[in-house]
Design a protein around this motif. Structure first.
Motif: not given
Lengths: 163, 409
Positions: B196-200, B213-219, B233-236
Motif C-alpha cells: 500500500c502506497l499513500a499520497d500524503g 500507524e497508517l500501516g502503509v509501505d510507501f508514503f 519532497g520525501v518518499m518514505w
C-alpha cells in the motif's frame, strides 16, 4: 487592472446568450474537439463546409465566459464566410491575442493593443465585435481561453483541406 | 481559535502586501503554501555561510553542509514517525516519489496482467505513473469508487483486491478534502498480499503523520505544501522494500562503485538520490518542520477543523443553494479544502473576480480529471486553508462571492 477591461458588456452578452449553440449532424458535418488542459475547458466545433464556404457552424462544450463568448463571436463572424476569409479572421484574431507575447519579448512599442496593429497583421480583416476581446491580453492566463475555439476551428479547416 | 493567527500572519512576509486597501487573502495553500520568515532565513543563511556540495568535500563548510542536509532528513523522519532515517528518500516532490516507486518497485515486481488498485479521487500524480506502466508493461488498473458523500465506497474492497499487487491511495483528497481510512485499506491490501502506497501531499501539512500507524509501505509528502520550499519532497518506504528495489535514477551520489562494465549502488537512502540534491531546500524543509512543530501539529489540525466549520456554516448561511461545496459535509471528516460551484458561474470567472478583491483561490480540474468527470463538472473553484488563515479570510471570500454574482447577473 479593471475587471471591466476583461469582461466588456458585449462579451457578457455573448456569454449569457451564446450564438449558434448546439450540434450539427456529423457526418456530414465535421466535428472537432479542443481542450484547454490547464482548466479542463472543452469546446466542440461543428463545421459544414460546402465548396469554398463555411455554410454552417455550431458550438458545443463548456467553459468560462471568455472561452464561451469568444466561441460565440467566432461562430457569428465565420458563418457564411469563405474558407480564405475564415482563415484571415483566425490570423487576425490570433494576432490580436499575441500582442502580449510581443510585449514579453521586450518590445514596449508593441505594448498597447491598438487598432493599427491589428490592421497591420491582417489589413483586410474587420474584427468588429471581436475587438472587445482585446482586453484579454492584459490577463495572460486567460488568452488560452479566448483562443481555444479559434485553434479548434483552425484544426477543422486544416482537416477539411486535407480530406 | 486553536492558533493565534494574528501572530502567525506576522511570520509570513508575503501576507503583508495589499491589493488596494485590502490585505492579501491567500486561500490556495493546497496548491502551494506560503513560507514563514524562518524558512526564508534558514535558506538564505545556508547560502551565505555554509554552501558546498554534500557528501564530497572534507573541508569545514562541506562537512557542515552535509550535516545540515542529513539533519533535515532526521527531522523529516521524525516528522512522519519513520522507524529509520535511511528509509527517508529525498525526491523533488510527491510526483517524483511515486514515479520512483512505479519505476523501481513496479518494473521489478509487476508483470502483464498484474493489477494495481487506485481510487477515483487520486491526483494525477498517483494516476499517470501507473497509467504509464499500464501502457509499457500491460498491467491493469482498478479503482475504488467514491460515493456521492465524498467518501470512498469500500463495500466491494475484497473483490477489488483480488490479484492486486499494490494499492495507491491519497491520504487526503486535494479536491474533496476526503480523508480515506488509509489504515483499513492498507490492512486489507496486506491481507490480500498487496502493498500500500499513500499520497500524503495534502495530509502531512495538516495532520500528525505516523507511517507505522497508517500501516502503509510507501508514503510521500512534499515541502512546498507545508511551509517549505519548492523542489524537495520525501518518499518514505519500508527498509526491506527499498533494499530489494533497483535504483531509479542513475548518476553521482547513488553509487558505491562504477566500472566500465557496471556499477554497485550506494546504500540507503543515497541509492535513490542521484546527482547533487536540493541542499538549501532540505534546510528549508527542516526549518518548516521546526515551525510546524512549534505550533504543534494537533493545534494545526484543530485550527483547520475550526476554520472549516466556520466556513461551511457561514457560507451556507449567506449563499444557501447558490453554493455547492463538494466532499464530506462534516469538518471533522475532511481537510480544509473546499471545492465549490457557485450559481453556474465558471470557476475561471469566479477566480478572476475574486482576484480583484485580493482573494486567491484555485480554479480548474486540480490535476484530478477522472474525479471531475465523476462529479460531472469540467472544473471547480477551490479555497483551501492553512495556519495563517482566519475567519476574516473566510468572510472576504464570502463577500467576494456576492460581488461575483452581482457582476455576472
Amino acid at each position: 487592472m479593471a475587471l471591466e477591461d476583461l469582461y466588456r458588456e458585449i462579451i457578457l452578452d455573448h456569454y449569457r446568450s451564446p450564438r449558434n449553440r448546439g450540434e450539427l449532424q456529423s457526418p456530414p458535418a465535421r466535428r472537432v474537439e479542443g481542450y484547454n488542459p490547464l482548466c479542463g475547458d472543452e469546446v466542440v466545433v461543428f463545421l459544414d463546409v460546402d465548396g469554398d464556404k463555411v455554410t454552417d457552424l455550431k458550438i458545443a462544450g463548456q467553459g468560462c465566459s471568455i472561452s464561451q463568448s469568444s466561441a460565440s463571436m467566432m461562430s457569428a463572424a465565420v458563418k457564411g464566410k469563405t474558407l480564405a476569409e475564415a482563415r484571415a479572421l483566425i490570423r487576425a484574431f490570433k494576432g490580436m491575442m499575441s500582442i502580449h507575447e510581443h510585449r514579453l519579448d521586450g518590445d514596449p512599442e508593441n505594448g498597447e493593443a491598438g487598432e493599427g496593429e491589428i490592421a497591420a497583421t491582417e489589413p483586410e480583416v474587420k474584427l468588429g465585435d471581436l475587438e472587445a476581446l482585446q482586453g484579454v491580453v492584459k490577463f495572460p492566463v486567460r488568452i488560452k481561453c479566448a483562443t481555444l475555439s479559434w485553434n479548434t476551428l483552425q484544426q477543422g479547416l486544416d482537416e477539411a483541406a486535407t480530406t | 481559535m486553536a492558533l493565534d493567527t494574528a501572530m502567525v500572519k506576522k511570520d509570513f512576509p508575503i501576507l503583508h502586501q495589499h491589493t488596494g486597501e485590502r490585505p492579501l487573502v491567500f486561500l490556495d495553500s493546497a496548491a502551494s503554501s506560503q513560507k514563514p520568515q524562518s524558512v526564508l532565513d534558514a535558506m538564505q543563511n545556508y547560502y551565505e555561510t555554509t554552501h558546498a556540495n554534500v557528501h564530497r568535500g572534507v573541508y569545514a563548510i562541506a562537512e557542515r553542509a552535509t550535516a545540515m542536509f542529513e539533519e533535515a532528513r532526521n527531522k523529516a523522519a521524525r516528522f512522519i514517525g519513520a522507524p529509520a532515517t535511511r528509509e527517508v528518500l529525498f525526491t523533488k516532490n510527491v510526483t517524483e516519489g511515486i514515479n520512483l516507486v512505479a519505476n523501481a518497485w513496479g518494473r521489478a515486481n509487476l508483470r502483464a496482467g498484474d493489477s494495481v488498485l487506485l481510487t477515483e479521487i487520486e491526483h494525477h500524480a498517483n494516476l499517470v505513473p501507473w497509467l504509464m506502466l499500464k501502457e509499457q508493461l500491460g498491467i491493469e488498473l482498478r479503482y475504488i469508487p467514491v460515493g456521492d458523500d465524498g467518501q470512498l465506497d469500500l463495500s466491494d474492497l475484497d473483490r477489488l483486491l483480488d490479484g492486486v499487487k499494490l494499492v495507491g491511495v491519497t491520504a487526503l483528497s486535494n479536491v474533496l478534502g476526503t480523508i480515506p481510512p488509509v489504515r483499513r485499506i492498507a490492512d486489507a491490501a496486506h491481507a490480500a498480499g498487496a502493498l500500500c502506497l499513500a499520497d500524503g501531499a495534502q495530509y502531512s501539512p495538516h495532520m500528525t503523520t505516523d507511517v507505522v500507524e497508517l500501516g502503509v509501505d510507501f508514503f510521500g509528502f512534499t515541502a512546498h505544501k507545508m511551509l517549505g520550499p519548492t523542489g524537495i519532497g520525501v518518499m518514505w518506504g519500508r527498509e526491506e522494500l527499498l533494499e530489494s528495489m533497483p535504483p531509479f535514477l542513475g548518476g553521482g551520489e547513488m553509487i558505491r562503485d562504477v566500472r566500465p562494465d557496471g556499477f554497485t549502488p550506494n546504500e540507503l537512502p543515497w541509492k535513490f538520490e542521484a546527482g547533487t540534491p536540493p541542499i538549501a531546500e532540505a534546510v528549508g524543509l527542516g526549518a518548516a518542520i521546526d515551525y510546524l512543530e512549534a505550533l504543534g501539529m494537533e493545534q494545526v489540525r484543530r485550527h483547520e477543523v475550526e476554520l472549516t466549520t466556520y466556513a461551511l456554516t457561514t457560507l451556507a448561511e449567506r449563499h444557501g443553494d447558490d453554493l455547492t461545496i463538494y466532499g464530506p459535509a462534516e469538518a471533522s471528516q475532511r481537510g480544509g479544502v473546499l471545492s465549490f460551484a457557485y450559481k453556474g458561474i465558471h470557476p475561471h470567472d469566479i477566480s478572476q473576480v475574486l482576484d480583484q478583491a485580493g482573494v486567491c483561490v484555485r480554479a480548474g480540474h486540480h490535476c484530478a480529471k477522472p474525479l471531475m468527470r465523476r462529479l460531472g463538472v469540467g472544473a471547480t473553484a477551490r479555497a483551501s486553508f492553512y495556519v495563517y488563515n482566519d475567519e476574516a479570510d473566510v468572510d472576504a471570500l464570502s463577500e467576494a462571492l456576492t460581488n461575483t454574482s452581482d457582476f455576472f447577473f
